[in-house]
Design a protein around this motif. Structure first.
Motif, PDB file in Angstrom:
ATOM      1  N   TRP A 178      25.229   9.367 -27.033  1.00 59.89           N
ATOM      2  CA  TRP A 178      23.810   9.039 -26.954  1.00 59.89           C
ATOM      3  C   TRP A 178      23.054   9.510 -28.198  1.00 59.89           C
ATOM      4  O   TRP A 178      23.306  10.598 -28.720  1.00 59.89           O
ATOM      5  N   SER A 179      22.113   8.710 -28.644  1.00 63.48           N
ATOM      6  CA  SER A 179      21.176   9.147 -29.673  1.00 63.48           C
ATOM      7  C   SER A 179      20.168  10.104 -29.053  1.00 63.48           C
ATOM      8  O   SER A 179      20.100  10.255 -27.819  1.00 63.48           O
ATOM      9  N   ARG A 180      19.345  10.734 -29.894  1.00 66.21           N
ATOM     10  CA  ARG A 180      18.315  11.644 -29.363  1.00 66.21           C
ATOM     11  C   ARG A 180      17.348  10.901 -28.458  1.00 66.21           C
ATOM     12  O   ARG A 180      16.948  11.415 -27.408  1.00 66.21           O
ATOM     13  N   ASN A 181      16.947   9.684 -28.859  1.00 63.09           N
ATOM     14  CA  ASN A 181      15.986   8.929 -28.064  1.00 63.09           C
ATOM     15  C   ASN A 181      16.560   8.550 -26.701  1.00 63.09           C
ATOM     16  O   ASN A 181      15.869   8.639 -25.673  1.00 63.09           O
ATOM     17  N   VAL A 182      17.819   8.113 -26.688  1.00 66.25           N
ATOM     18  CA  VAL A 182      18.439   7.743 -25.410  1.00 66.25           C
ATOM     19  C   VAL A 182      18.609   8.977 -24.531  1.00 66.25           C
ATOM     20  O   VAL A 182      18.338   8.937 -23.326  1.00 66.25           O
ATOM     21  N   LEU A 183      19.041  10.087 -25.110  1.00 68.03           N
ATOM     22  CA  LEU A 183      19.184  11.327 -24.350  1.00 68.03           C
ATOM     23  C   LEU A 183      17.854  11.733 -23.732  1.00 68.03           C
ATOM     24  O   LEU A 183      17.777  12.076 -22.538  1.00 68.03           O
ATOM     25  N   THR A 184      16.795  11.704 -24.527  1.00 65.85           N
ATOM     26  CA  THR A 184      15.467  12.066 -24.023  1.00 65.85           C
ATOM     27  C   THR A 184      15.063  11.153 -22.870  1.00 65.85           C
ATOM     28  O   THR A 184      14.553  11.618 -21.833  1.00 65.85           O
ATOM     29  N   HIS A 185      15.286   9.855 -23.040  1.00 63.98           N
ATOM     30  CA  HIS A 185      14.941   8.898 -21.976  1.00 63.98           C
ATOM     31  C   HIS A 185      15.715   9.199 -20.692  1.00 63.98           C
ATOM     32  O   HIS A 185      15.135   9.199 -19.593  1.00 63.98           O
ATOM     33  N   GLN A 186      17.006   9.474 -20.817  1.00 66.21           N
ATOM     34  CA  GLN A 186      17.815   9.707 -19.630  1.00 66.21           C
ATOM     35  C   GLN A 186      17.380  10.975 -18.898  1.00 66.21           C
ATOM     36  O   GLN A 186      17.359  11.011 -17.662  1.00 66.21           O
ATOM     37  N   ILE A 187      17.022  12.007 -19.637  1.00 71.02           N
ATOM     38  CA  ILE A 187      16.554  13.243 -18.990  1.00 71.02           C
ATOM     39  C   ILE A 187      15.208  13.012 -18.321  1.00 71.02           C
ATOM     40  O   ILE A 187      15.000  13.398 -17.162  1.00 71.02           O
ATOM     41  N   GLU A 188      14.290  12.385 -19.050  1.00 68.45           N
ATOM     42  CA  GLU A 188      12.942  12.187 -18.508  1.00 68.45           C
ATOM     43  C   GLU A 188      12.935  11.222 -17.328  1.00 68.45           C
ATOM     44  O   GLU A 188      12.029  11.279 -16.494  1.00 68.45           O
TER      45      GLU A 188
END
Length: 386
Positions: A178-188
């Motif tokens: 995952w990229s940082r943006n995808v990781l952030t989206h998945q957590i949020e």
């Protein structure tokens, strides 16, 4: 040999192979550098915590350490006071957390710092955390942490409430890159709480390895907050909105889903039937039929989806494909009703809810305009998709 030979296909293929090997070497080197650096960060965090406990160096330790390290290593980033604070926080987040395992709970923080294992940067042991205990467990956990970039580690500890959740996202990042943006989206979006929570009959209709994997791939609820729909939207509008935002929809569905089409036609007897959405899952090696319902789950929905799964198995499924899976997405559902409805269905299917917007705290709701107010403000009484 003349230079003309350097334009031949043989030379170009050889050059292409060299470039590919070089890129692979660059990636491997970058991974090794990241692993070595984060291993150093972990040990530095342990040292900082221990020194702050035992040495009488005052509150200015990190400021002084930052200045000294940047003076000695001016070309290296990562030694600012702020990053040293992050390194300390990263170490404490995991070292003070209680890690659940099948054999009990182990608190890493209860082990003296000098007993924490010193990691060889090449030691990446891909064993489940649940099978590790004591110092060996610590070693495995850190070996996972150092496989993802520092920025990803910081996102995880800043947004996760406990170690078990954090390690879930660490492993998902490793698995899916995952990229940082995808990781952030998945957590949020709360993936940790939603994955594998759908009501299904997979354990009764699929063999064990397939059923376990299928269960983990279906969420409950699905989050469609990227859509803009009017209050009285219907199934066809929801279906169109999802396919209009297919990239975000696929991200929400998760890794492995490949979009085949909407309103896929199937002829059975003299009649034509149309599937809302059809996907193929590259890990499960099967077709996935998704049916959308804008209201509450009704038992008769399973009968219709069962019919569709039978038709797909007969008309589209290849010799190497596994059984077709069905997913019913409903606005709401009664868990007991769903379990009753699925109990005598012999085709694999699951039922999940979906949400169009994330829940807001009650104290914020009165301060936000409604959809109708926004539409009136911007002169768009018809509403519609983005």
């Amino acid at each position: 040999m003349s230079d003309a030979h350097l334009t031949t296909m043989e030379y170009r293929d050889w050059l292409k192979e060299i470039k590919q090997r070089l890129r692979q070497a660059q990636v491997k080197a970058a991974v090794q550098v990241n692993t070595a650096l984060l291993t150093f960060y972990w040990e530095l965090g342990a040292d900082i915590v221990e020194r702050q406990k035992t040495a009488q160096w005052g509150s200015g330790l990190l400021k002084q350490l930052s200045a000294d390290l940047m003076t000695e290593f001016p070309d290296m980033k990562g030694f600012s006071k702020r990053n040293l604070e992050r390194i300390r926080m990263w170490y404490l987040f995991y070292s003070e957390g209680f890690l659940n395992c099948d054999t009990g709970c182990v608190a890493i923080g209860q082990q003296p710092v000098d007993q924490l294992p010193k990691l060889d940067s090449t030691q990446i042991v891909p064993q489940p955390v649940a099978q590790m205990v004591g110092a060996q467990k610590v070693q495995q956990i850190v070996a996972q942490l150092v496989q993802i970039p520092w920025s990803h580690n910081l996102i995880i500890i800043s947004k996760c409430g406990h170690v078990k959740e954090a390690l879930y996202y660490v492993n998902k990042t490793i698995e899916h890159n995952w990229s940082r943006n995808v990781l952030t989206h998945q957590i949020e979006s709360g993936l940790y709480e939603r994955e594998g929570k759908a009501i299904t009959n997979f354990s009764q209709t699929l063999p064990a390895p397939q059923s376990d994997l299928a269960q983990q791939l279906i969420k409950d609820p699905y989050n469609f907050d990227f859509l803009t729909l009017t209050k009285d939207y219907n199934e066809r509008e929801l279906e169109k909105a999802l396919t209009d935002h297919i990239t975000k929809f696929l991200l929400e569905l998760g890794a492995g889903f490949a979009y085949v089409g909407r309103q896929q036609g199937l002829q059975v007897g003299e009649r034509d039937f149309f599937l809302d959405l059809l996907f193929y899952h590259t890990k499960l090696h099967c077709y996935v039929v998704i049916e959308l319902k804008t209201g509450e789950f009704e038992p008769e929905y399973t009968g219709k989806l069962n019919f569709y799964l039978k038709a797909v198995d007969e008309q589209l499924r290849g010799d190497r494909d596994e059984q077709t899976i069905g997913i019913l997405l409903c606005k709401t559902r009664d868990r007991v009703v769903v379990e009753y409805a699925l109990s005598d269905i012999h085709k694999p299917m699951g039922v999940s809810e979906y949400q169009l917007t994330r829940a807001l705290p009650d104290n914020l709701k009165p301060s936000l305009p409604s959809i109708e107010e926004l539409e009136a403000e911007f002169g768009n009484p018809e509403g519609g998709d983005e």
